[in-house]
Design a protein around this motif. Structure first.
Motif, mmCIF file in Angstrom:
data_model
loop_
_atom_site.group_PDB
_atom_site.id
_atom_site.type_symbol
_atom_site.label_atom_id
_atom_site.label_comp_id
_atom_site.label_asym_id
_atom_site.label_seq_id
_atom_site.Cartn_x
_atom_site.Cartn_y
_atom_site.Cartn_z
ATOM 1 N N PHE A 1 -1.084 -17.880 1.386
ATOM 2 C CA PHE A 1 0.336 -17.844 1.741
ATOM 3 C C PHE A 1 0.847 -16.409 1.767
ATOM 4 N N GLY A 2 0.434 -15.620 0.782
ATOM 5 C CA GLY A 2 0.866 -14.222 0.720
ATOM 6 C C GLY A 2 0.430 -13.433 1.933
ATOM 7 N N LEU A 3 -0.808 -13.640 2.357
ATOM 8 C CA LEU A 3 -1.303 -12.956 3.558
ATOM 9 C C LEU A 3 -0.518 -13.385 4.789
ATOM 10 N N GLY A 4 -0.171 -14.676 4.843
ATOM 11 C CA GLY A 4 0.568 -15.174 6.002
ATOM 12 C C GLY A 4 2.009 -14.699 6.034
ATOM 13 N N TYR A 57 1.764 -6.097 3.906
ATOM 14 C CA TYR A 57 2.483 -5.700 2.693
ATOM 15 C C TYR A 57 2.067 -6.525 1.473
ATOM 16 N N TRP A 58 1.183 -7.495 1.663
ATOM 17 C CA TRP A 58 0.777 -8.359 0.556
ATOM 18 C C TRP A 58 0.136 -7.563 -0.583
ATOM 19 N N GLY A 59 -0.636 -6.542 -0.230
ATOM 20 C CA GLY A 59 -1.244 -5.694 -1.257
ATOM 21 C C GLY A 59 -0.186 -5.000 -2.105
ATOM 22 N N LEU A 60 0.848 -4.472 -1.455
ATOM 23 C CA LEU A 60 1.934 -3.798 -2.167
ATOM 24 C C LEU A 60 2.695 -4.778 -3.062
ATOM 25 N N VAL A 61 2.945 -5.972 -2.542
ATOM 26 C CA VAL A 61 3.631 -6.998 -3.341
ATOM 27 C C VAL A 61 2.823 -7.315 -4.595
ATOM 28 N N GLN A 62 1.514 -7.422 -4.454
ATOM 29 C CA GLN A 62 0.661 -7.700 -5.609
ATOM 30 C C GLN A 62 0.712 -6.571 -6.630
ATOM 31 N N VAL A 63 0.713 -5.337 -6.168
ATOM 32 C CA VAL A 63 0.779 -4.191 -7.077
ATOM 33 C C VAL A 63 2.096 -4.214 -7.863
ATOM 34 N N ILE A 64 3.200 -4.514 -7.184
ATOM 35 C CA ILE A 64 4.510 -4.594 -7.844
ATOM 36 C C ILE A 64 4.497 -5.691 -8.913
ATOM 37 N N LEU A 65 3.925 -6.836 -8.587
ATOM 38 C CA LEU A 65 3.851 -7.943 -9.548
ATOM 39 C C LEU A 65 2.950 -7.596 -10.736
#
Length: 199
Positions: free
Chosen positions: A76-79, A84-92
């Motif tokens: 879902f994140g990739l979709g 930007y999914w990588g950046l979102v994961q780093v923030i989390l």
């Protein structure tokens, strides 16, 4: 992947969780259990080991639920976020590590207690995640690094939440370490089971 290989992954992860919990349980409470080994009380040792193994099976099931939930969330994140999914994961990841220190310290620290022990726990979770992620990147590709760190920190922390709420030191590590090992096992072994999908 064929259902046969899913079952093999499931059962092997169960075994990893049970064995790990048995070992870690005895190590963490060695002060309580060492007399049993000194007097070689086989029945008592086996009963405790059976209980620890059974609890480890529960930890393994929690780990596997988290793993399959993450596989769905990752898609879902990739979709949704795409590049930007990588950046979102780093923030989390940063947010969860901060919470592991700040909120635990706010809720559980006694008067004038130093924040050091809370930093050490978060640091341990972070270092363990980095090691697993580096192995994952070596085995697959460099794009797997951030998702592996995310899984080993964010998902592990969510799975670990029942022990975090209790905040009893032996239970914290008794639950954390088997879940970490089960998560690492699934993350690193899944490609091998996928490669055997024709078997």
């Amino acid at each position: 992947m064929k259902s046969r290989n899913w079952v093999r992954l499931f059962l092997s992860t169960l075994l990893v969780g049970g064995i790990t919990s048995g070992i870690i349980g005895f190590i963490l409470r060695w002060g309580e259990y060492k007399e049993l080994f000194i007097h070689f009380d086989v029945i008592e040792i086996l009963s405790i080991l059976t209980w620890l193994f059974g609890v480890g099976l529960i930890f393994s099931v929690i780990s596997q639920m988290g793993f399959f939930a993450y596989l769905t969330i990752h898609r879902f994140g990739l979709g949704i976020f795409r590049s930007y999914w990588g950046l979102v994961q780093v923030i989390l990841i940063i947010f969860v590590l901060f919470d592991l220190v700040y909120f635990r310290y706010q809720f559980f620290a006694e008067a004038e207690e130093a924040v050091t022990s809370y930093l050490l726990v978060a640091g341990y979770v972070f270092i363990f995640a980095l090691i697993v992620a580096m192995v994952k990147r070596r085995d697959t590709n460099k794009e797997a690094f951030i998702p592996a760190v995310f899984f080993m920190i964010v998902v592990t922390t969510i799975e670990w939440f029942p022990a975090l709420r209790v905040n009893e030191e032996s239970w914290l590590f008794f639950m954390l370490i088997p879940i970490q090992i089960c998560n690492a096992y699934q993350l690193l072994m899944l490609p091998r089971f996928l490669q055997n999908k024709k078997s």
